[in-house]
Design a protein around this motif. Sequence first.
Motif, PDB file in Angstrom:
ATOM      1  N   ASP A 165       0.618  -1.275   0.066  1.00  0.00           N
ATOM      2  CA  ASP A 165       0.054  -0.054   0.010  1.00  0.00           C
ATOM      3  C   ASP A 165       0.869   1.277  -0.127  1.00  0.00           C
ATOM      4  O   ASP A 165       0.262   2.400  -0.387  1.00  0.00           O
ATOM      5  CB  ASP A 165      -0.768  -0.103   1.269  1.00  0.00           C
ATOM      6  CG  ASP A 165      -2.004  -1.070   1.129  1.00  0.00           C
ATOM      7  OD1 ASP A 165      -2.418  -1.362   0.226  1.00  0.00           O
ATOM      8  OD2 ASP A 165      -1.928  -2.035   2.067  1.00  0.00           O
ATOM      9  N   LEU A 166       2.071   1.155   0.743  1.00  0.00           N
ATOM     10  CA  LEU A 166       2.888   2.409   0.288  1.00  0.00           C
ATOM     11  C   LEU A 166       4.218   2.535   0.257  1.00  0.00           C
ATOM     12  O   LEU A 166       4.833   3.374  -0.056  1.00  0.00           O
ATOM     13  CB  LEU A 166       2.818   2.835   2.124  1.00  0.00           C
ATOM     14  CG  LEU A 166       1.622   3.089   2.945  1.00  0.00           C
ATOM     15  CD1 LEU A 166       1.748   3.205   4.225  1.00  0.00           C
ATOM     16  CD2 LEU A 166       0.886   4.090   2.189  1.00  0.00           C
ATOM     17  N   LYS A 179       4.998   6.611   2.632  1.00  0.00           N
ATOM     18  CA  LYS A 179       4.365   6.549   3.896  1.00  0.00           C
ATOM     19  C   LYS A 179       4.912   8.036   4.548  1.00  0.00           C
ATOM     20  O   LYS A 179       5.880   8.465   4.559  1.00  0.00           O
ATOM     21  CB  LYS A 179       4.973   5.594   4.681  1.00  0.00           C
ATOM     22  CG  LYS A 179       4.491   5.323   6.035  1.00  0.00           C
ATOM     23  CD  LYS A 179       5.353   4.227   6.716  1.00  0.00           C
ATOM     24  CE  LYS A 179       4.627   4.023   8.113  1.00  0.00           C
ATOM     25  NZ  LYS A 179       4.981   5.198   9.165  1.00  0.00           N
ATOM     26  N   ASN A 181       3.597  11.210   9.593  1.00  0.00           N
ATOM     27  CA  ASN A 181       2.369  11.095  10.570  1.00  0.00           C
ATOM     28  C   ASN A 181       1.392  10.012   9.757  1.00  0.00           C
ATOM     29  O   ASN A 181       0.711  10.734   8.866  1.00  0.00           O
ATOM     30  CB  ASN A 181       1.839  12.397  10.979  1.00  0.00           C
ATOM     31  CG  ASN A 181       0.613  12.278  11.958  1.00  0.00           C
ATOM     32  OD1 ASN A 181       0.222  10.903  12.208  1.00  0.00           O
ATOM     33  ND2 ASN A 181       0.054  13.382  12.136  1.00  0.00           N
ATOM     34  N   MET A 182       0.913   9.194  10.082  1.00  0.00           N
ATOM     35  CA  MET A 182       0.143   8.150   9.456  1.00  0.00           C
ATOM     36  C   MET A 182      -1.403   9.031   9.459  1.00  0.00           C
ATOM     37  O   MET A 182      -2.041   8.303   8.543  1.00  0.00           O
ATOM     38  CB  MET A 182       0.110   6.579   9.804  1.00  0.00           C
ATOM     39  CG  MET A 182       1.051   5.849   9.679  1.00  0.00           C
ATOM     40  SD  MET A 182       1.008   5.471   7.798  1.00  0.00           S
ATOM     41  CE  MET A 182      -0.097   4.232   7.559  1.00  0.00           C
ATOM     42  N   LEU A 207      -1.872  10.301   6.261  1.00  0.00           N
ATOM     43  CA  LEU A 207      -2.082   9.634   5.003  1.00  0.00           C
ATOM     44  C   LEU A 207      -3.404   9.907   4.353  1.00  0.00           C
ATOM     45  O   LEU A 207      -4.677   9.610   4.906  1.00  0.00           O
ATOM     46  CB  LEU A 207      -1.858   8.188   5.450  1.00  0.00           C
ATOM     47  CG  LEU A 207      -2.039   7.191   4.060  1.00  0.00           C
ATOM     48  CD1 LEU A 207      -0.640   7.336   3.412  1.00  0.00           C
ATOM     49  CD2 LEU A 207      -2.168   5.496   4.854  1.00  0.00           C
ATOM     50  N   THR A 208      -3.383  10.297   3.053  1.00  0.00           N
ATOM     51  CA  THR A 208      -4.539  10.265   2.268  1.00  0.00           C
ATOM     52  C   THR A 208      -4.645   9.515   0.828  1.00  0.00           C
ATOM     53  O   THR A 208      -5.488   9.506   0.089  1.00  0.00           O
ATOM     54  CB  THR A 208      -5.023  11.661   1.885  1.00  0.00           C
ATOM     55  OG1 THR A 208      -3.777  12.124   1.114  1.00  0.00           O
ATOM     56  CG2 THR A 208      -5.107  12.582   3.041  1.00  0.00           C
ATOM     57  N   GLU A 209      -3.351   8.811   0.536  1.00  0.00           N
ATOM     58  CA  GLU A 209      -3.203   8.201  -0.749  1.00  0.00           C
ATOM     59  C   GLU A 209      -2.496   6.941  -0.338  1.00  0.00           C
ATOM     60  O   GLU A 209      -1.628   6.912   0.370  1.00  0.00           O
ATOM     61  CB  GLU A 209      -2.534   9.012  -1.626  1.00  0.00           C
ATOM     62  CG  GLU A 209      -2.368   8.632  -2.800  1.00  0.00           C
ATOM     63  CD  GLU A 209      -1.770   9.830  -4.108  1.00  0.00           C
ATOM     64  OE1 GLU A 209      -1.406  10.637  -3.481  1.00  0.00           O
ATOM     65  OE2 GLU A 209      -1.779   9.633  -5.321  1.00  0.00           O
ATOM     66  N   VAL A 210      -2.860   5.943  -1.104  1.00  0.00           N
ATOM     67  CA  VAL A 210      -2.057   4.646  -1.184  1.00  0.00           C
ATOM     68  C   VAL A 210      -1.814   4.267  -2.777  1.00  0.00           C
ATOM     69  O   VAL A 210      -2.580   4.639  -3.478  1.00  0.00           O
ATOM     70  CB  VAL A 210      -2.730   3.535  -0.481  1.00  0.00           C
ATOM     71  CG1 VAL A 210      -3.154   3.700   1.065  1.00  0.00           C
ATOM     72  CG2 VAL A 210      -4.120   3.132  -0.996  1.00  0.00           C
ATOM     73  N   VAL A 227      -8.321   4.236   3.940  1.00  0.00           N
ATOM     74  CA  VAL A 227      -8.128   5.664   3.484  1.00  0.00           C
ATOM     75  C   VAL A 227      -9.200   6.256   2.780  1.00  0.00           C
ATOM     76  O   VAL A 227      -9.322   7.459   2.895  1.00  0.00           O
ATOM     77  CB  VAL A 227      -6.645   5.504   2.610  1.00  0.00           C
ATOM     78  CG1 VAL A 227      -6.389   6.972   1.892  1.00  0.00           C
ATOM     79  CG2 VAL A 227      -5.328   5.190   3.559  1.00  0.00           C
ATOM     80  N   ASN A 253     -11.151   9.488   3.868  1.00  0.00           N
ATOM     81  CA  ASN A 253     -10.963  10.852   2.912  1.00  0.00           C
ATOM     82  C   ASN A 253     -12.496  11.270   2.644  1.00  0.00           C
ATOM     83  O   ASN A 253     -12.845  12.498   2.704  1.00  0.00           O
ATOM     84  CB  ASN A 253     -10.449  10.411   1.664  1.00  0.00           C
ATOM     85  CG  ASN A 253      -9.122  10.366   1.680  1.00  0.00           C
ATOM     86  OD1 ASN A 253      -8.216  10.731   2.718  1.00  0.00           O
ATOM     87  ND2 ASN A 253      -8.265  10.066   0.704  1.00  0.00           N
ATOM     88  N   ARG A 265     -13.759  13.191   5.619  1.00  0.00           N
ATOM     89  CA  ARG A 265     -12.970  14.325   5.652  1.00  0.00           C
ATOM     90  C   ARG A 265     -13.916  15.289   4.641  1.00  0.00           C
ATOM     91  O   ARG A 265     -14.065  16.470   5.165  1.00  0.00           O
ATOM     92  CB  ARG A 265     -11.734  14.112   5.248  1.00  0.00           C
ATOM     93  CG  ARG A 265     -10.585  13.999   6.278  1.00  0.00           C
ATOM     94  CD  ARG A 265      -8.883  14.141   5.937  1.00  0.00           C
ATOM     95  NE  ARG A 265      -8.304  13.700   6.852  1.00  0.00           N
ATOM     96  CZ  ARG A 265      -7.686  12.577   6.653  1.00  0.00           C
ATOM     97  NH1 ARG A 265      -7.978  11.618   5.346  1.00  0.00           N
ATOM     98  NH2 ARG A 265      -7.115  11.880   7.548  1.00  0.00           N
ATOM     99  N   GLU A 269      -2.272   3.433  11.910  1.00  0.00           N
ATOM    100  CA  GLU A 269      -1.010   3.140  12.279  1.00  0.00           C
ATOM    101  C   GLU A 269      -1.300   2.761  13.776  1.00  0.00           C
ATOM    102  O   GLU A 269      -1.834   3.221  14.554  1.00  0.00           O
ATOM    103  CB  GLU A 269      -0.236   4.561  12.361  1.00  0.00           C
ATOM    104  CG  GLU A 269       1.097   4.137  12.790  1.00  0.00           C
ATOM    105  CD  GLU A 269       1.874   3.548  11.682  1.00  0.00           C
ATOM    106  OE1 GLU A 269       1.609   2.247  11.563  1.00  0.00           O
ATOM    107  OE2 GLU A 269       3.020   4.047  11.266  1.00  0.00           O
TER     108      GLU A 269
END
Lengths: 443, 311
Positions: free
Chosen positions: A193-194, A214, A217-218, A221-224, B74, B78, B81, B232
């Motif tokens: 994913d990262l 990555k 700060n996780m 995270l907005t995209e993988v 994710v 999003n 958000r 995480e």
Amino acid sequence: MEEESDTRKINNSFLRDHNYATEADIISTVEFNSSGELLATGDKGGRVVVFQREQESKTQPQRRGEYNVYSTFQSHEPEFDYLKSLEIEEKINKIKWLPQQNAAYFLLSTNDKTVKLWKISERDKRPEGYNLKDDDGRIRDPSTITSLRVPVLQPMDLMVEATARRVFSNAHTYHINSISVNSDLQTFISTDDLRVNLWNLEITDRSFNIVDIKPANMEELTEVITSAEFHPQHCHTFAYSSSKGSIRLCDMRQAALCDRHCKYFEEPEDPSTRSFFSEIISSISDVKFSHNGRYLMTRDYLTVKVWDLQMENKPLETYQVHDYLRGKLCSLYENDCIFDKFECVWNGSDSVIMTGSYNNFFRMFDRNTKRDVTLEASRENSKPRAILKPRKVCVGGKRRKDEISVDSLDFSKKILHTTWHPHENIIAVAATNNLYIFQDKVN
Amino acid sequence: MFPKGTKRKFSDSGEEPAGGGGGGGEQGPAAPSAAAARALTSSYSLQRQSLLDMSLIKLQLCHMLVEPNLCRSVLIANTVRQIQEEMTQDGTWQIMTQALAAAQCPADRLVATEVLCRQTDPAAQAGQSPKPFSVVGLEEGYHSEEVVMEGEVETEVTMSTLSAVPPQLSSASYLAGPFGMGPCWEDEEDDGGCDEDEEEDSEECASEGEDGERDRLSPDSRTGEQVFGTFEIKHPAPPADPALEELFSDVDPSYYDLDTVLTGMQSAPKMGPYDLLENLSSHGPTALSSSSNCRSDLNELDHIMEIIVGS
């Protein structure tokens, strides 16, 4: 053609959607090798089944093209990560064949964490007449050995052996979504994913991280990364797709860490169709280079797009796979179908593309004639050697006899994985726990 | 995240739901009459609210897994958000705590209430017209009817005592949620001010580290923190982004709905973290919120939650 009749029904859609249930027979990947003689499937139970195309028969020329089971082996076992107290599924996420270089075949198979290199080889002779061990392999008492003899190879029934030659592990914190063998035949990439890691096929204890998205700060995270593939000819170029609908092309010659792309493909969002689901449906589930290396094909939830490597700002072609679902996105979000990862494939000449849909439907788009067709992989409709009838989904209004209404589509029957023979019009379609192989009509 | 201090411009023209239809197809043309527009917006708001609820359930479920599908998490985060952004823009987010009051007031008065519009509004810049607050209020009114009142009010009270309320805040503002006592309309000004204070406070607190941060958080932002913590698990959660706190600062109705949905126990809303919170805390609703007591309780709670969710 594999026809498993055992379909374990799980009524609880929650379980089904989250893969909690072990439906070991569900096919999770399908892949032709570079000659098309072999076809491999991987399933959720960690097994790999290899099919081999039947040799041409003079008496029954129409039988040419039938694929029979060649080898079956357990590629991955369920494991337990004691540090994280986490079960690692045995499900095969991807299989990639290595181009054949000798009599043996090699393939890479991966689950969420570990890639394995398998060698599949034939054996039709066995040595007999060892001096120090008997026919069963037991060591003989040296005192009984009175004479020396020369071992000989005796013919035996053909046996296909699969042996794990390399295990590439401990390099992925997240789930591996794709692997790709490089055209240099020495390296491959594995993508989670990262991160994207580069491996040498001979070296298992180290890999090079070539992409890392990555964030420190996780929570930011907005995209993988959703998929990555090597260019079919340029061994330094690879592409990876993201959950935001973009594709990045990277050149490994520029830097050891390819955090900076050399090309960035993205289509501007159409404000007229914007909704809360815009980002989810634009997330790319698969990216594939064309065989000639000139184009990229990407699959998102509703469309499949063809990109020219020379044009980054918009796709060359966009094909609607099942646009009738656009009005149902809310329920598809609710039942998690919107996160289904459909794959897409090119035909041998890059003129036709194929991808899956729901209700055991799959779609083909002819890039030259712009014609498209919806076909169905189902046991009822496809008796051996029957001709597939095009299907049509009707959107509202009156439904004709042979049409199916959007509301009666079965969303539990999805075709996520398909593959196309590299030279001929033979396709393999994985529908839940069934594998269908179709080919052009034989005269 | 959003510029502060921009004055909101409120227009009562026929609202087109900003940002597209929740389900794609239900985005009708702008209705000619104000009533129709309101109905349209109302259904849009309802859909948006249910989408938000659904997304929060999904995130909660993700968080229960040791290693969730990151791509899915994710994308859902999003989406949350995005909804939050839109709700902030049209003011829904800020006034959710006053929803009940809004429901009791005639729409015209609401529209005229400039006080409500003091919060930031990037909507004007974005060229989107905000929705009438009354509609949102009504929606919340309906919403509260769906859930079981008794337990919730009680829990709500507990919550508000547990969250260390800044002294200048009247606890009424915390009770003013959909289940609350329905503060009179004149309270708004205070509330509005408090909201801003709160935000600033939390930003200051962010530097105090996790514990201080958590004490400051309302229980619902805690939920949010956990939700986003999904990504995480291996590292201790850093101090939450104030924007994220804000994001989850008012999800009680959805949360209880979630519980109802998830557990199928209509009459037992005390499931999950709240339940723990209550049981752990020796203070009943009547206990005064001493900051230090809360701190230890919440730490304990955090610890247990960590064990439960396996982080």
